[in-house]
Design a protein around this motif. Structure first.
Motif, PDB file in Angstrom:
ATOM      1  N   LEU A  13      10.224 -42.020   9.434  1.00 25.46           N
ATOM      2  CA  LEU A  13       9.462 -43.252   9.611  1.00 25.46           C
ATOM      3  C   LEU A  13      10.332 -44.475   9.341  1.00 25.46           C
ATOM      4  O   LEU A  13       9.843 -45.598   9.289  1.00 25.46           O
ATOM      5  CB  LEU A  13       8.236 -43.254   8.681  1.00 25.46           C
ATOM      6  CG  LEU A  13       7.210 -42.140   8.931  1.00 25.46           C
ATOM      7  CD1 LEU A  13       6.069 -42.232   7.928  1.00 25.46           C
ATOM      8  CD2 LEU A  13       6.665 -42.205  10.360  1.00 25.46           C
ATOM      9  N   GLY A  14      11.639 -44.259   9.138  1.00 27.71           N
ATOM     10  CA  GLY A  14      12.579 -45.362   8.989  1.00 27.71           C
ATOM     11  C   GLY A  14      12.634 -45.959   7.595  1.00 27.71           C
ATOM     12  O   GLY A  14      13.155 -47.068   7.399  1.00 27.71           O
ATOM     13  N   LYS A  15      12.101 -45.220   6.629  1.00 27.57           N
ATOM     14  CA  LYS A  15      12.082 -45.760   5.274  1.00 27.57           C
ATOM     15  C   LYS A  15      13.347 -45.393   4.503  1.00 27.57           C
ATOM     16  O   LYS A  15      14.021 -44.419   4.829  1.00 27.57           O
ATOM     17  CB  LYS A  15      10.858 -45.223   4.528  1.00 27.57           C
ATOM     18  CG  LYS A  15       9.564 -45.662   5.203  1.00 27.57           C
ATOM     19  CD  LYS A  15       8.344 -45.134   4.522  1.00 27.57           C
ATOM     20  CE  LYS A  15       7.105 -45.400   5.367  1.00 27.57           C
ATOM     21  NZ  LYS A  15       6.822 -46.824   5.601  1.00 27.57           N
ATOM     22  N   GLN A  16      13.644 -46.178   3.448  1.00 26.22           N
ATOM     23  CA  GLN A  16      14.688 -45.805   2.506  1.00 26.22           C
ATOM     24  C   GLN A  16      14.057 -44.830   1.516  1.00 26.22           C
ATOM     25  O   GLN A  16      12.988 -45.112   0.954  1.00 26.22           O
ATOM     26  CB  GLN A  16      15.154 -47.048   1.741  1.00 26.22           C
ATOM     27  CG  GLN A  16      16.515 -47.590   2.197  1.00 26.22           C
ATOM     28  CD  GLN A  16      17.017 -48.651   1.235  1.00 26.22           C
ATOM     29  OE1 GLN A  16      16.400 -49.708   1.135  1.00 26.22           O
ATOM     30  NE2 GLN A  16      18.101 -48.375   0.555  1.00 26.22           N
ATOM     31  N   VAL A  17      14.690 -43.689   1.310  1.00 29.36           N
ATOM     32  CA  VAL A  17      14.099 -42.672   0.433  1.00 29.36           C
ATOM     33  C   VAL A  17      15.179 -42.088  -0.470  1.00 29.36           C
ATOM     34  O   VAL A  17      16.339 -41.937  -0.047  1.00 29.36           O
ATOM     35  CB  VAL A  17      13.478 -41.497   1.227  1.00 29.36           C
ATOM     36  CG1 VAL A  17      12.461 -40.748   0.376  1.00 29.36           C
ATOM     37  CG2 VAL A  17      12.830 -41.960   2.520  1.00 29.36           C
ATOM     38  N   PHE A  48       2.254 -30.323   4.155  1.00 31.23           N
ATOM     39  CA  PHE A  48       2.116 -30.003   5.585  1.00 31.23           C
ATOM     40  C   PHE A  48       1.016 -30.865   6.198  1.00 31.23           C
ATOM     41  O   PHE A  48       1.213 -31.511   7.231  1.00 31.23           O
ATOM     42  CB  PHE A  48       1.803 -28.513   5.784  1.00 31.23           C
ATOM     43  CG  PHE A  48       1.508 -28.193   7.228  1.00 31.23           C
ATOM     44  CD1 PHE A  48       2.530 -28.013   8.136  1.00 31.23           C
ATOM     45  CD2 PHE A  48       0.193 -28.135   7.687  1.00 31.23           C
ATOM     46  CE1 PHE A  48       2.267 -27.766   9.480  1.00 31.23           C
ATOM     47  CE2 PHE A  48      -0.081 -27.891   9.026  1.00 31.23           C
ATOM     48  CZ  PHE A  48       0.960 -27.706   9.914  1.00 31.23           C
ATOM     49  N   PHE A  49      -0.132 -30.924   5.537  1.00 37.04           N
ATOM     50  CA  PHE A  49      -1.264 -31.683   6.093  1.00 37.04           C
ATOM     51  C   PHE A  49      -1.040 -33.193   5.953  1.00 37.04           C
ATOM     52  O   PHE A  49      -1.438 -33.968   6.818  1.00 37.04           O
ATOM     53  CB  PHE A  49      -2.572 -31.206   5.453  1.00 37.04           C
ATOM     54  CG  PHE A  49      -2.874 -29.762   5.791  1.00 37.04           C
ATOM     55  CD1 PHE A  49      -3.367 -29.427   7.054  1.00 37.04           C
ATOM     56  CD2 PHE A  49      -2.600 -28.727   4.900  1.00 37.04           C
ATOM     57  CE1 PHE A  49      -3.612 -28.098   7.403  1.00 37.04           C
ATOM     58  CE2 PHE A  49      -2.841 -27.397   5.242  1.00 37.04           C
ATOM     59  CZ  PHE A  49      -3.342 -27.086   6.499  1.00 37.04           C
ATOM     60  N   LEU A  65       0.639 -38.331   8.797  1.00 37.84           N
ATOM     61  CA  LEU A  65       1.619 -39.393   9.013  1.00 37.84           C
ATOM     62  C   LEU A  65       2.242 -39.325  10.407  1.00 37.84           C
ATOM     63  O   LEU A  65       3.070 -40.162  10.762  1.00 37.84           O
ATOM     64  CB  LEU A  65       2.714 -39.327   7.934  1.00 37.84           C
ATOM     65  CG  LEU A  65       2.311 -39.811   6.531  1.00 37.84           C
ATOM     66  CD1 LEU A  65       3.376 -39.449   5.505  1.00 37.84           C
ATOM     67  CD2 LEU A  65       2.077 -41.324   6.527  1.00 37.84           C
ATOM     68  N   GLY A  66       1.862 -38.320  11.171  1.00 41.08           N
ATOM     69  CA  GLY A  66       2.368 -38.209  12.545  1.00 41.08           C
ATOM     70  C   GLY A  66       3.838 -37.831  12.633  1.00 41.08           C
ATOM     71  O   GLY A  66       4.522 -38.153  13.599  1.00 41.08           O
ATOM     72  N   ILE A  67       4.296 -37.118  11.621  1.00 39.90           N
ATOM     73  CA  ILE A  67       5.703 -36.691  11.586  1.00 39.90           C
ATOM     74  C   ILE A  67       5.961 -35.584  12.604  1.00 39.90           C
ATOM     75  O   ILE A  67       5.108 -34.728  12.820  1.00 39.90           O
ATOM     76  CB  ILE A  67       6.028 -36.140  10.173  1.00 39.90           C
ATOM     77  CG1 ILE A  67       5.870 -37.211   9.124  1.00 39.90           C
ATOM     78  CG2 ILE A  67       7.411 -35.518  10.120  1.00 39.90           C
ATOM     79  CD1 ILE A  67       6.755 -38.392   9.303  1.00 39.90           C
ATOM     80  N   ILE A  91      12.493 -29.849   8.036  1.00 39.78           N
ATOM     81  CA  ILE A  91      11.224 -30.025   7.316  1.00 39.78           C
ATOM     82  C   ILE A  91      10.472 -28.691   7.235  1.00 39.78           C
ATOM     83  O   ILE A  91       9.942 -28.323   6.188  1.00 39.78           O
ATOM     84  CB  ILE A  91      10.340 -31.103   7.998  1.00 39.78           C
ATOM     85  CG1 ILE A  91      11.031 -32.472   7.880  1.00 39.78           C
ATOM     86  CG2 ILE A  91       8.939 -31.144   7.384  1.00 39.78           C
ATOM     87  CD1 ILE A  91      10.294 -33.610   8.577  1.00 39.78           C
ATOM     88  N   ALA A  92      10.463 -27.944   8.342  1.00 39.02           N
ATOM     89  CA  ALA A  92       9.769 -26.655   8.366  1.00 39.02           C
ATOM     90  C   ALA A  92      10.358 -25.709   7.318  1.00 39.02           C
ATOM     91  O   ALA A  92       9.621 -25.018   6.598  1.00 39.02           O
ATOM     92  CB  ALA A  92       9.849 -26.033   9.758  1.00 39.02           C
TER      93      ALA A  92
END
Lengths: 317, 317
Positions: A44-48, A130-131, A136-138, A144-145
């Motif tokens: 989502l383009g965030k700094q994490v 997961f949900f 968030l529409g990822i 990730i999986a």
């Protein structure tokens, strides 16, 4: 304050510099859900940034991001799988009263965060993630999986334990569809034993004793045995479960010598005996079928006390 | 002739006196799918009977129907999980050329039946049966859910093996929803070991030898050891997997003495070695990572031949 999953998703959407905290002595779920969230938010383009008080285990190296940017001043702090701020560990305790959102599945959660999404019925925080990432529409990529799948299987003993639910399997189905490398993950998590572990198991089987019509199994692991096997505390993980696996055994006592005349005892029981109740006799505690305590004294005394307590528990029904 | 699942369902709908055949040395999938089908067809008001050449194991007693009516002259014969008529066993071989429908997931199926529904991608026949019973409009009660769930988990090592797929987890989710007693089933199938099994594992660990920089593990189980442990062939199930679980081991050789100078060899390999290729050197065969063969001769010769073959396989890459 407890909040709904939709609101948790909205909070994450609204912030841009997000710090993720995981619990000390990290396991597959805190890191699996933490890195699942990490990669999702990156999309989502965030700094994490993700932190842990301890060193990240090599076992989960496929989670880690060699490109993780330098730390920054976060505008939002999230903890995953951390039921109590005591579990943050020394390096992260500075954040104890600064956590904006906690995502957890422990019913014992102390609600220390400003807002908490708690699903006590979820097998794992990875299942919740997961949900949440779906909301968030990822796009679930393989990375990730793999993170979320690992959290699912490590917290459920590969879908064996009672915490496994309908949603656990639905999430697993989707994660496999999205490319989770489940065969390798399961082999690494469940089917691979070190030489030290094999050596230790052999000693445990060789030295196992049975009492009370074989309803009680007794195992002593000395420091000398640990050294001979080349084993450390991580090798020991799961050793105490061996006793309960044996048919007819209602109480399994596994003693580990942790110092001179100093023993850590793991008690595993069938439905017939309350392990926690047995351990409370020695100021210990835990769950109904898995509990622990420590006892000091010479081994003959320690053994006698434990067997007497086990006999009493067995005799009372 | 291969047919679609819809046609298989239609055939079952059209007949009223149905005999179900399962494979000899029955396992969780042949009996789980067989009894799943049995109870499903009973719901449709049909006369059904299930047969096996061997005695039905006590382990799966929760499948069995104490009310199973006397045998009758069937108008339709179905086999489940039987890849070859040789696997029918002595009591059922009379039906070898009379089977109307075979439901199977072995790609090696010899298509001996009049019609065959074959899904080589299915983890188990129980997985196929889930979708077949859905087509038949069956109500999944706890009994059916328990049968099919057991077949799923016994054939996939509780969702661990590579044959597990998206549909396996989708079926599992629904079966849990329908009341499958998954915690108890998993405990009985995976977490419970007999005294004989524990004794045998102890002997196996005590006697295990390593060769070629520990890349090859070698285990010999003699008839005397089996007797001392009080073990039979069912106890042995899974013993050969122990070798491959050890880190760094690429070839695991487990020899079981089945007669004088007569050995059954189970080969388990990592991705580095083709087990089937190794076994073909001795007129055996199987899968890429799990294969078998038999060798006759004195144990020193048998061992030398096997180790030489293993060394060759290891050296070739």
């Amino acid at each position: 304050m407890k909040i709904e999953l939709e609101l948790a998703a909205q909070r994450l959407r609204e912030h841009d510099k997000i710090l993720i905290l995981t619990h000390k002595n990290p396991d597959g779920d805190t890191l699996g859900s933490g890195f699942g969230l990490y990669y999702g938010l990156k999309q989502l383009g965030k700094q994490v940034y993700l932190r842990n008080s301890d060193e990240l285990p090599a076992k989960f190296s496929y989670f880690y991001d060699s490109q993780m940017t330098a730390e920054f001043e976060p505008d939002y702090i999230v903890s995953v799988d951390v039921g109590d701020t005591k579990l943050l560990g020394t390096k992260l305790e500075q954040y104890a009263d600064k956590i904006d959102l906690c995502i957890d599945h422990h019913v014992s959660n102390t609600l220390y965060a400003k807002e908490t999404y708690l699903d006590g019925a979820a097998s794992s925080v990875s299942e919740i993630l997961f949900f949440l990432l779906e909301l968030l529409g990822i796009w679930f990529d393989e990375q990730i999986a793999n993170c979320l799948y690992t959290g699912l299987v490590t917290d459920t003993g590969c879908f064996k334990f009672s915490n496994t639910g309908v949603k656990t399997h639905l999430a697993a189905a989707r994660l496999i569809e999205f490319g989770a490398d489940y065969e390798r993950i399961n082999r690494d998590m469940f089917e691979t034993k070190s030489f030290a572990r094999i050596a230790l198991e052999r000693m445990v089987l060789d030295g196992m004793e049975f009492y009370f019509d074989r309803r009680c199994a007794y195992v002593l692991v000395t420091r000398a045995m640990m050294e001979e096997a080349g084993a450390d505390y991580t090798t020991f993980d799961g050793i105490s479960a061996i006793t309960r696996q044996i048919e007819g055994v209602d109480v399994g006592l596994t003693l580990r010598e942790i110092g001179a005349d100093d023993y850590k005892i793991s008690v595993r029981t069938s439905a017939a005996v309350n392990a926690s109740e047995l351990c409370r006799k020695f100021d210990g505690g835990g769950h109904v079928r898995a509990a622990g305590c420590t006892l000091k004294g010479n081994i003959a005394d320690v053994k006698r006390k434990l067997l007497a307590a086990a006999q009493e528990m067995l005799g009372s029904r």
